[in-house]
Design a protein around this motif. Structure first.
Motif, short mmCIF file in Angstrom:
data_model
loop_
_atom_site.label_atom_id
_atom_site.label_comp_id
_atom_site.label_asym_id
_atom_site.label_seq_id
_atom_site.Cartn_x
_atom_site.Cartn_y
_atom_site.Cartn_z
N ALA A 192 -48.32 21.19 5.61
CA ALA A 192 -47.26 20.82 4.63
C ALA A 192 -47.53 21.64 2.95
N VAL A 193 -48.60 22.66 2.86
CA VAL A 193 -48.32 23.65 2.12
C VAL A 193 -47.16 24.43 2.13
N VAL A 194 -47.21 24.68 2.74
CA VAL A 194 -46.12 26.12 3.64
C VAL A 194 -44.81 25.93 2.67
N ASN A 195 -44.49 24.49 2.76
CA ASN A 195 -43.60 24.12 2.01
C ASN A 195 -42.05 24.85 3.03
N ILE A 196 -42.48 24.31 4.26
CA ILE A 196 -41.43 24.49 5.10
C ILE A 196 -41.05 22.98 6.03
N PRO A 197 -39.42 22.02 5.90
CA PRO A 197 -39.67 21.07 6.52
C PRO A 197 -40.43 21.09 7.72
N MET A 198 -39.25 22.05 8.72
CA MET A 198 -39.98 21.67 10.03
C MET A 198 -41.32 21.44 10.36
N LEU A 199 -41.62 22.28 9.81
CA LEU A 199 -43.51 22.28 9.98
C LEU A 199 -44.52 21.32 9.36
N THR A 200 -43.76 20.90 8.06
CA THR A 200 -44.63 19.89 7.62
C THR A 200 -44.63 18.28 8.57
N LYS A 201 -42.56 18.11 9.02
CA LYS A 201 -42.23 17.15 10.36
C LYS A 201 -43.80 17.02 11.05
N MET A 202 -43.91 18.16 11.36
CA MET A 202 -44.21 18.35 13.40
C MET A 202 -45.68 17.87 13.03
N GLY A 203 -46.67 19.01 11.87
CA GLY A 203 -47.42 18.47 10.93
C GLY A 203 -48.02 16.94 10.91
N MET A 204 -47.04 16.77 10.33
CA MET A 204 -46.93 14.66 9.93
C MET A 204 -47.05 13.78 11.53
N ALA A 205 -45.93 14.67 11.97
CA ALA A 205 -46.22 13.22 13.26
C ALA A 205 -47.95 13.70 14.20
N ALA A 206 -48.12 14.95 14.54
CA ALA A 206 -49.10 15.17 15.15
C ALA A 206 -50.25 14.73 14.68
N ALA A 207 -50.25 14.74 13.38
CA ALA A 207 -51.52 13.97 12.47
C ALA A 207 -51.69 12.86 13.09
N GLY A 208 -50.28 12.11 13.31
CA GLY A 208 -50.62 10.21 13.28
C GLY A 208 -50.61 10.17 14.67
N THR A 209 -50.29 10.77 15.46
CA THR A 209 -50.34 10.99 17.18
C THR A 209 -52.03 10.96 16.87
N VAL A 210 -52.57 12.17 16.49
CA VAL A 210 -54.35 11.98 16.64
C VAL A 210 -54.43 10.81 15.86
N ALA A 211 -54.12 10.30 15.21
CA ALA A 211 -54.96 9.09 14.36
C ALA A 211 -54.49 7.72 15.21
#
Length: 749
Positions: free
Chosen positions: A294-313
């Protein structure tokens, strides 16, 4: 934490039907929600805070009829050899092509190359621009087929016709082959590791449930949170890999506890209390690394990162609850066939448990496994092993010094694609910079006059080939003009030209009273790469800093987290070196299916840092936690290393092999980014697991000795004690046993 997880593991084991029913409800509920959810939104690309995005938003506001976000195709035609495209016969063929394109579905307009003077100086080549009413992701199959039919008709008429632009269909969809290959290889590795089909099937089953729940949740929330269909790509890749690995460690620890004479429910509780603690902290490091995008401030990357983090959880929750429940359905069949006879019938009494533990201790001393032998070898030759490993990784990392970043364009596509052919035809006939024009927006009270002044000055700049006349909007407060550079869109000179034009914007505003902005695909690519470069160090500091704190809490040490972070930097640099050698330099290009060597995608380093750091800490936590457990229970430092490798080495090797197989499966995909990131992650896991964690780490432990576990007293008091090693579990065990360190002096003395 170990006590809580112990109770959770026993509860899941004893109430297995209830736990299984709960996950079935969750799985089915997520599937129903996904199937009934609205279609996910189309992919959108934005870079808040950049000049390109600001100009793009201005165009959408001031030129609404121009469909600023609409797809476009540039159709390039060339007359037969020896003829001119402006000859009457060829001109009629081009007119027929334009007419056919205008009648195509979803087309807003098609330019006439002869009316717009889009003909080369030698008269052999011309181009028409087709603009569509919708974005590229919203184009239907009929629109793509109509474009293909128009090109085929022109070729049948004798013209050379090719097309580029985002409206041209790219055959690079995910085929699913990567996942199938990864699952197949993972199954083979698990069967070889466990010697039991049931034990091998549990991690696969739970991983598929994890991915199913994760992807279904992403689909269900797509329209609400703006998650496009490509958001789940990273979540699928990581969810499958960590889902298998986390379950693998729980099942492996359960088998070890069972063979030492534990009661079945107690073995499940201890497996979750010890290996489960490692799973929690390993999962946290991966989640921190992915959410940090999310620190990159590019919405596409933020969403991909958050979705993957949720799957890891979800993978962590599945490992802690569903895996022990499944163990309850087959408490003995998860063992290898040769070991099952000892555990058939009633659970062992406390006395027989002690006998089983002693027997397991004698077997360990008499038959050291490959992990123990490898650890003992490293402990005897730490300096030599350390030098060979570091120098070897350093040599692989050398190409990383030549890393060139960029975004994929039509000039980097395979030579046989229509996009690449159109790109080459335009470069040959109109100049290299024609494929990367810069769009200049001029906003002010008298935009037309201001744009004329700006155009005259830009025409005098070095590196500018052509400046088109300005086009004002109906209100007259905004105008657009295009600047064609003399160099290609990926050349460093073009990037310098963009910066020099932007440096002149203040002067333009002072002289004309209008604000001048630079956008266009080339400028957006430059801004995108710059945004990523600016965010790289803050992202690295955030991820490494938080993970360092987590590992310091887990291992009660400063040097262990420090060497873990340094080892990660070494492995990720080596992986980037391998990526550069294959995808940028073209080494072994045919082996890995690389059609065209090109600069490495700008997103690659930050993706690799995020994903590889999380996975690297997985192996660090799983391997070193077992060493820490033995050390806390009284083993000498060298004995603790051998113990960690005896009980964790084989499992970590299997986990790494599974990760490598999952990531390597994505190399066969047609999508260049998926192919590149699959190769890079597979190489990183190979280097990190087998060279850094299983070679450099024990060598450093041998050199550091007890100082590896040093922690200042004042810091020890500040940090919470989460009992990851499970010291308190001895008071909870039904047998009343206290864990005994497994001595292996014969291997280290």
């Amino acid at each position: 934490m170990a006590t809580f997880l112990y109770k959770l593991g026993r509860l899941a084991f004893r109430r297995r039907w209830l736990m299984l029913l709960l996950w079935v409800v969750i799985f089915c509920g997520a599937g129903v929600a996904a199937s009934s959810a609205p279609m996910p939104p189309a992919d959108t690309f934005s870079m808040p805070g950049t000049e390109s995005q600001k100009a793009f938003d201005l165009l959408k506001e001031k030129f609404p009829a121009a469909s600023a976000d609409g797809a476009s195709a540039r159709i390039v035609v060339r007359a037969p050899q020896g003829e001119k495209v402006s000859a009457p016969a060829q001109k009629d063929k081009v007119a027929a092509l334009v007419k056919q394109l205008k009648a195509s579905p979803q087309v807003a307009s098609v330019s006439d190359p002869f009316a717009t003077q889009a003909v080369s100086k030698d008269g052999t080549t011309a181009y028409a621009i087709a603009t569509y009413k919708v974005s590229a992701t919203e184009l239907g199959d009929k629109a793509h087929d109509a474009l293909d039919d128009a090109l085929a008709k022109a070729r049948a008429d004798g013209l050379t016709a090719e097309a580029g632009g985002d409206a041209v269909k790219i055959e690079a969809a995910m085929s699913g082959t990567g996942e199938k290959i990864g699952i197949l290889v993972s199954a083979v590795v698990l069967v070889l590791t466990f010697g039991s089909v049931i034990a091998a099937g549990m991690p696969l089953l739970t991983a598929l449930i994890c991915v199913g729940v994760g992807i279904s949740a992403i689909t269900a929330l797509g329209s609400t949170l703006g998650l496009s269909s490509t958001t789940s790509t990273l979540a699928m890749m990581l969810g499958l890999a960590v889902g298998i690995d986390y379950a693998l460690f729980i099942v492996s620890r359960y088998r070890a506890e069972l063979t030492e004479g534990r009661d079945r429910a107690d073995a499940a509780g201890r497996a979750v209390g010890t290996a489960g603690s490692a799973v929690v902290f390993a999962g946290l490091t991966v989640i921190v690394a992915l959410a940090g995008l999310a620190v990159v401030n590019i919405p596409m990357l933020t969403k991909m990162g958050m979705a993957a983090a949720g799957t890891v959880a979800i993978a962590v929750l599945v490992a802690l609850t569903l895996v022990p429940a499944l163990l309850g359905f087959a408490p003995v069949k998860v063992l290898a066939r040769r070991d099952r006879a000892r555990f058939s019938g009633k659970p062992l009494s406390p006395r027989r448990q002690r006998r089983a533990a002693k027997r397991a201790e004698k077997d360990a001393r008499r038959k050291p496994n490959l992990g123990s032998r490898w650890a003992s070898y490293v402990l005897r030759h730490p300096i030599a092993v350390l030098l060979v490993a570091v120098v070897g990784l350093g040599a692989v990392a050398v190409p990383a010094a030549s890393l060139e970043l960029g975004l994929p364009g039509e000039g980097t596509m395979a030579p046989d694609t229509t996009q690449r052919k159109a790109y080459d035809m335009l470069s040959e006939s109109f100049g290299a910079g024609f494929n990367g024009p810069l769009m200049i927006t001029v906003e002010g009270p008298d935009a037309a006059a201001a744009a004329k002044t700006v155009g005259e000055r830009l025409a005098e700049q070095d590196g500018v080939a052509v400046v088109t006349p300005a086009t004002p909007n109906e209100a007259g407060d905004t105008a657009i003009l295009n600047v064609v550079p003399t160099t290609g869109p990926t050349d460093a000179a073009t990037e310098d030209l963009v910066r020099s034009i932007r440096a002149l914007s203040d002067g333009f505003q002072a002289d004309t009273g209008a604000e001048v902005l630079v956008t266009g695909q080339t400028a957006m690519f430059i801004d995108f790469s710059q945004t990523l470069n600016d965010a790289l160090l803050p992202y690295l500091a955030l991820v490494v800093g938080l993970a360092f704190l987590l590992l310091m809490i887990v291992f009660r040490s400063i040097l262990v987290p420090l060497k873990a972070a340094l080892g990660f930097l070494l492995s990720v640099t080596a992986a980037l070196g391998a990526v550069v050698a294959v995808f940028q330099w073209g080494w072994l290009a045919d082996v890995f299916g690389v059609d065209q060597p090109s600069p490495i995608m700008s997103t690659m380093p930050i993706f690799m840092i995020g994903v590889v750091f999380g996975l690297a800490m997985d192996y660090e936590v799983f391997l070193v936690t077992r060493m820490r457990e033995a050390y806390v229970h009284g083993a000498r430092p060298s004995e603790a290393v051998v113990t960690g490798f005896r009980y964790g080495g084989r499992v970590v090797a299997a986990a790494a092999a599974i990760m490598i197989s999952v990531f390597s499966g994505f190399i066969v995909e047609d999508n260049d980014f998926i192919k590149m990131i699959g190769f890079g992650l597979a190489a990183a896991v190979l280097f990190d697991a087998f060279i850094v964690r299983m070679t450099i780490v024990p060598a450093l432990f041998a050199l550091l000795g007890k100082s590896a576990w040093w922690l200042p007293r004042w810091l020890d008091k500040l940090l919470p004690n989460l009992d990851v090693e499970g010291e308190k579990l001895s008071r909870l065990a039904p047998s009343g046993q206290v864990a005994t360190p497994r001595r292996e002096r014969a291997l280290v003395d």
